[in-house]
Design a protein around this motif. Structure first.
Motif, PDB file in Angstrom:
ATOM      1  N   LEU A   1      -3.129  -5.626   0.496  1.00 38.68           N
ATOM      2  CA  LEU A   1      -2.399  -6.007   1.481  1.00 38.68           C
ATOM      3  C   LEU A   1      -1.332  -5.385   1.950  1.00 38.68           C
ATOM      4  O   LEU A   1      -0.209  -5.011   0.925  1.00 38.68           O
ATOM      5  CB  LEU A   1      -1.715  -7.621   1.210  1.00 38.68           C
ATOM      6  CG  LEU A   1      -2.965  -8.358   0.581  1.00 38.68           C
ATOM      7  CD1 LEU A   1      -2.111  -9.834   0.201  1.00 38.68           C
ATOM      8  CD2 LEU A   1      -4.159  -8.724   1.525  1.00 38.68           C
TER       9      LEU A   1
ATOM     10  N   GLN B   1      11.154  10.934 -10.315  1.00 43.69           N
ATOM     11  CA  GLN B   1      10.237  10.261 -10.967  1.00 43.69           C
ATOM     12  C   GLN B   1       9.622   8.966 -10.575  1.00 43.69           C
ATOM     13  O   GLN B   1       8.783   8.099 -11.219  1.00 43.69           O
ATOM     14  CB  GLN B   1      10.708   9.895 -12.344  1.00 43.69           C
ATOM     15  CG  GLN B   1      10.492  11.193 -13.384  1.00 43.69           C
ATOM     16  CD  GLN B   1       9.064  11.474 -13.769  1.00 43.69           C
ATOM     17  OE1 GLN B   1       8.344  10.589 -14.037  1.00 43.69           O
ATOM     18  NE2 GLN B   1       8.731  12.903 -13.516  1.00 43.69           N
ATOM     19  N   GLY B   2      10.327   8.318  -9.385  1.00 40.37           N
ATOM     20  CA  GLY B   2       9.923   6.819  -9.020  1.00 40.37           C
ATOM     21  C   GLY B   2       8.601   6.735  -8.802  1.00 40.37           C
ATOM     22  O   GLY B   2       7.913   5.678  -9.324  1.00 40.37           O
TER      23      GLY B   2
ATOM     24  N   ALA C   1       2.108 -10.205   1.942  1.00 38.23           N
ATOM     25  CA  ALA C   1       1.799 -11.497   0.944  1.00 38.23           C
ATOM     26  C   ALA C   1       3.069 -12.178   0.870  1.00 38.23           C
ATOM     27  O   ALA C   1       4.121 -11.558   0.996  1.00 38.23           O
ATOM     28  CB  ALA C   1       1.666 -10.660  -0.336  1.00 38.23           C
TER      29      ALA C   1
ATOM     30  N   LEU D   1       7.170  15.331  -1.723  1.00 40.40           N
ATOM     31  CA  LEU D   1       7.564  14.329  -3.090  1.00 40.40           C
ATOM     32  C   LEU D   1       6.976  15.525  -3.946  1.00 40.40           C
ATOM     33  O   LEU D   1       6.283  16.465  -3.827  1.00 40.40           O
ATOM     34  CB  LEU D   1       6.378  13.581  -2.907  1.00 40.40           C
ATOM     35  CG  LEU D   1       6.275  12.378  -3.820  1.00 40.40           C
ATOM     36  CD1 LEU D   1       7.293  11.373  -3.755  1.00 40.40           C
ATOM     37  CD2 LEU D   1       4.904  11.788  -3.992  1.00 40.40           C
TER      38      LEU D   1
ATOM     39  N   GLY E   1       5.661  -0.089 -10.069  1.00 45.31           N
ATOM     40  CA  GLY E   1       6.547   0.803  -9.198  1.00 45.31           C
ATOM     41  C   GLY E   1       7.790   0.240  -8.937  1.00 45.31           C
ATOM     42  O   GLY E   1       8.464  -0.235  -9.724  1.00 45.31           O
TER      43      GLY E   1
ATOM     44  N   ALA F   1       0.822  -1.210  -0.101  1.00 48.75           N
ATOM     45  CA  ALA F   1       0.124   0.273  -0.165  1.00 48.75           C
ATOM     46  C   ALA F   1       0.941   1.257   0.036  1.00 48.75           C
ATOM     47  O   ALA F   1       0.645   2.265   0.849  1.00 48.75           O
ATOM     48  CB  ALA F   1      -0.931  -0.065   1.099  1.00 48.75           C
ATOM     49  N   GLY F   2       1.953   1.187  -0.919  1.00 44.79           N
ATOM     50  CA  GLY F   2       2.588   2.515  -1.079  1.00 44.79           C
ATOM     51  C   GLY F   2       1.951   3.375  -2.223  1.00 44.79           C
ATOM     52  O   GLY F   2       0.655   3.013  -2.592  1.00 44.79           O
ATOM     53  N   ILE F   3       2.585   4.449  -2.829  1.00 50.70           N
ATOM     54  CA  ILE F   3       1.954   5.321  -3.557  1.00 50.70           C
ATOM     55  C   ILE F   3       1.330   4.337  -5.076  1.00 50.70           C
ATOM     56  O   ILE F   3       0.296   4.557  -5.445  1.00 50.70           O
ATOM     57  CB  ILE F   3       2.669   6.269  -4.038  1.00 50.70           C
ATOM     58  CG1 ILE F   3       3.039   7.413  -2.976  1.00 50.70           C
ATOM     59  CG2 ILE F   3       2.177   7.126  -5.138  1.00 50.70           C
ATOM     60  CD1 ILE F   3       4.079   8.318  -2.897  1.00 50.70           C
ATOM     61  N   GLY F   4       2.137   3.505  -5.405  1.00 53.86           N
ATOM     62  CA  GLY F   4       1.858   2.634  -6.605  1.00 53.86           C
ATOM     63  C   GLY F   4       0.693   1.682  -6.262  1.00 53.86           C
ATOM     64  O   GLY F   4      -0.340   1.685  -6.964  1.00 53.86           O
TER      65      GLY F   4
ATOM     66  N   TYR G   1      10.676  20.995   2.358  1.00 49.73           N
ATOM     67  CA  TYR G   1      11.106  19.712   2.276  1.00 49.73           C
ATOM     68  C   TYR G   1      12.581  19.811   1.804  1.00 49.73           C
ATOM     69  O   TYR G   1      12.803  20.426   0.808  1.00 49.73           O
ATOM     70  CB  TYR G   1      10.375  18.851   1.478  1.00 49.73           C
ATOM     71  CG  TYR G   1      10.896  17.385   0.873  1.00 49.73           C
ATOM     72  CD1 TYR G   1      11.573  16.797   1.635  1.00 49.73           C
ATOM     73  CD2 TYR G   1      10.954  17.314  -0.623  1.00 49.73           C
ATOM     74  CE1 TYR G   1      12.005  15.358   1.252  1.00 49.73           C
ATOM     75  CE2 TYR G   1      11.540  15.917  -0.924  1.00 49.73           C
ATOM     76  CZ  TYR G   1      11.987  15.135   0.102  1.00 49.73           C
ATOM     77  OH  TYR G   1      12.427  13.966  -0.605  1.00 49.73           O
TER      78      TYR G   1
ATOM     79  N   CYS H   1       6.286   8.916  -9.433  1.00 52.63           N
ATOM     80  CA  CYS H   1       5.638   9.393 -10.625  1.00 52.63           C
ATOM     81  C   CYS H   1       5.222   8.179 -11.858  1.00 52.63           C
ATOM     82  O   CYS H   1       4.453   7.876 -12.088  1.00 52.63           O
ATOM     83  CB  CYS H   1       5.890  10.526 -11.304  1.00 52.63           C
ATOM     84  SG  CYS H   1       5.990  12.219 -10.369  1.00 52.63           S
TER      85      CYS H   1
ATOM     86  N   ASP I   1       5.231  -4.311  -4.210  1.00 55.57           N
ATOM     87  CA  ASP I   1       5.979  -4.513  -2.920  1.00 55.57           C
ATOM     88  C   ASP I   1       7.027  -3.894  -2.878  1.00 55.57           C
ATOM     89  O   ASP I   1       8.100  -4.228  -1.832  1.00 55.57           O
ATOM     90  CB  ASP I   1       5.899  -6.086  -2.436  1.00 55.57           C
ATOM     91  CG  ASP I   1       6.070  -6.857  -3.548  1.00 55.57           C
ATOM     92  OD1 ASP I   1       6.325  -6.345  -4.648  1.00 55.57           O
ATOM     93  OD2 ASP I   1       6.607  -8.030  -3.403  1.00 55.57           O
TER      94      ASP I   1
ATOM     95  N   SER J   1      21.178   8.897   1.118  1.00 52.37           N
ATOM     96  CA  SER J   1      20.340  10.114   0.796  1.00 52.37           C
ATOM     97  C   SER J   1      19.793  10.623   2.303  1.00 52.37           C
ATOM     98  O   SER J   1      19.786   9.664   3.329  1.00 52.37           O
ATOM     99  CB  SER J   1      19.085   9.995  -0.054  1.00 52.37           C
ATOM    100  OG  SER J   1      18.371   9.206   0.591  1.00 52.37           O
TER     101      SER J   1
END
Ligand SMILES: Cc1cc2nc3c(=O)[nH]c(=O)nc-3n(C[C@H](O)[C@H](O)[C@H](O)COP(=O)(O)OP(=O)(O)OC[C@H]3O[C@@H](n4cnc5c(N)ncnc54)[C@H](O)[C@@H]3O)c2cc1C
Length: 386
Positions: free
Chosen positions: A30, A293-294, A125, A43, A281, A9-12, A214, A296, A156, A180
């Motif tokens: 999941l 862009q990750g 999962a 972001l 993703g 359940a990340g952005i992707g 940020y 995006c 995932d 980073s």
């Protein structure tokens, strides 16, 4: 109703679940973590991802919670500008400027629109069978359960166990040579967006809505190193750079400075699907953050996947053909972006004084051609769909 199980359940994963649900799929998401509150960071959402969000009816909501990246550009540690762009130039060319918001704001928008009961937190999962679509999961109580899915979306993340299971011989993402730092800093003063390149070091400043800024930074060091105080480490590396960097670092909460090493999958996967499983993703194409862009691309993946597996607005009669088309389209789109991001990371990481001087001279010469020309460098990425 056909059932899609989304792992992660990340952005992707959240965007995929929403796009699929919109096209008539029953979705179950999941998430192994007990909560989906993301790391405290910002972001940049670029025009291409805003367009993808528009396609599922969420673009305006994201724009509303975001700050528009106004005048922005590349600087030297002294503060001298190497090149500049403006929001107007970007908007004139791409229909939108880049917008900036917190990760939690974006995740909040996505999560709030999930169908009731779709999200299962604390649920990992464990495996998914590409042939049958049978997903085995570990429940929060410590038990095991299976769910039958027509489509499995593996969102995932960079350490995707689904990717490793589907493509066992494929190289894992490799260390990109830089670590980073990220921090959300409460900072009342007016601050412009910029990214500053020194000898191997990078510091980025993004003003957000609501008096927050940020900050992000990268430095070329061996993987796995950690400082006793990451805030002090940032002050040591960047404390004498141009304003407002020292003041931003002084205002950062020590506990709010996040540090992650950067990894990239330099060898693209042979496909982004296998059987009934689609990868999406960071699970599909982890990239360095140098182009921003990750996430995006994860958003684009999600929207394109839903389109290919839902012809006519409902679950696809021919899932196999839909997933093959998704794979082809997204590999062709993401592979050059992963490469370009890696290249920008390498160039920004140059440390030799002569190389840095030549690089900065070339950037400055290009920057003298004006903001409209600087913006055009992003045509391949921001102009989407082509
Ligand atoms: C320093 C830095 C700055 C960045 N800046 C930007 C930017 O400005 N703009 C941009 O577009 N991108 C940016 N990115 C990239 C972006 O953060 C990622 O590409 C994006 O978050 C990937 O989203 P995802 O949903 O694919 O994966 P993730 O966000 O990693 O989500 C994966 C989810 O899956 C869950 N999960 C993992 N395994 C399982 C399992 N077996 N079962 C259930 N759940 C599981 C995880 O807990 C996690 O919640 C940046 C990255 C970094 C490191």
């Amino acid at each position: 109703m056909a059932h899609a199980v989304v792992a992660g359940a990340g952005i992707g994963g959240l965007t995929a679940a929403l796009a699929l649900a919109r096209n008539g799929w029953q979705v179950t998401v999941l998430e192994q973590a007990a909560s989906i509150e993301p790391v405290g960071a910002g972001l940049a959402v670029a025009p291409n991802a805003l367009r993808a969000l528009d396609m599922i009816g969420l673009g305006d909501e994201v724009r509303k919670l975001s700050a528009i990246q106004g005048e922005a550009g590349l600087r030297r540690p002294s503060g001298r500008w190497l090149s500049r762009t403006t929001a107007e130039d970007a908007a004139a060319r791409y229909g939108d400027s880049i917008v900036l918001l917190t990760r939690s704001a974006l995740v909040g928008i996505l999560a709030a629109r999930l169908p009731r009961g779709a999200l299962r937190l604390g649920t990992r999962a464990e495996s998914a069978d590409p042939r049958t679509g049978l997903v085995t999961l570990a429940t929060p109580a410590g038990g095991t359960e299976t769910i039958q899915a027509d489509l499995v979306v593996a969102a995932d993340g960079i350490r995707s166990r689904t990717r490793a299971a589907l493509f066992p011989g494929h190289p894992e993402p490799g260390y990109a040579g830089v670590t980073s730092w990220r921090a959300l800093v409460p900072f009342p003063g007016p601050v412009g967006a910029s990214e500053t390149w020194g000898a191997g070091l990078v510091f980025g400043v993004m003003p957000l809505a609501g008096g927050q800024v940020y900050c992000y930074a990268t430095a070329p060091v061996p993987a796995g190193l950690r400082a006793e105080s990451e805030k002090d480490e940032l002050i040591r590396l960047f404390g004498r750079w141009h304003d407002p960097i020292p003041a931003l670092l002084a205002a950062a909460e020590p506990g709010a400075v996040l540090r992650h090493d950067i990894y990239s999958l330099d060898t693209p996967l042979p496909a982004l699907h296998s059987g009934r499983i689609a990868l999406l993703g960071d699970a599909a194409h982890p990239m360095t953050p140098n182009l921003g862009q990750g996430a995006c691309q994860a958003i684009e993946d999600a929207v394109v996947l839903a389109r290919h597996v839902s012809p006519g607005g409902g679950p696809a009669p021919d899932l196999t053909a839909g997933l093959a088309a998704y794979s082809r389209e997204r590999l062709a789109r993401t592979t050059p972006i992963v490469r370009r991001s890696r290249l920008v990371g390498r160039v920004s990481g140059w440390r030799a004084p002569l190389a840095v001087a030549l690089r900065d001279g070339a950037l400055r010469a290009a920057g003298m051609l004006g903001p409209a020309v600087a913006v055009r460098q992003f045509d391949d990425v921001f102009r989407w769909p082509a």
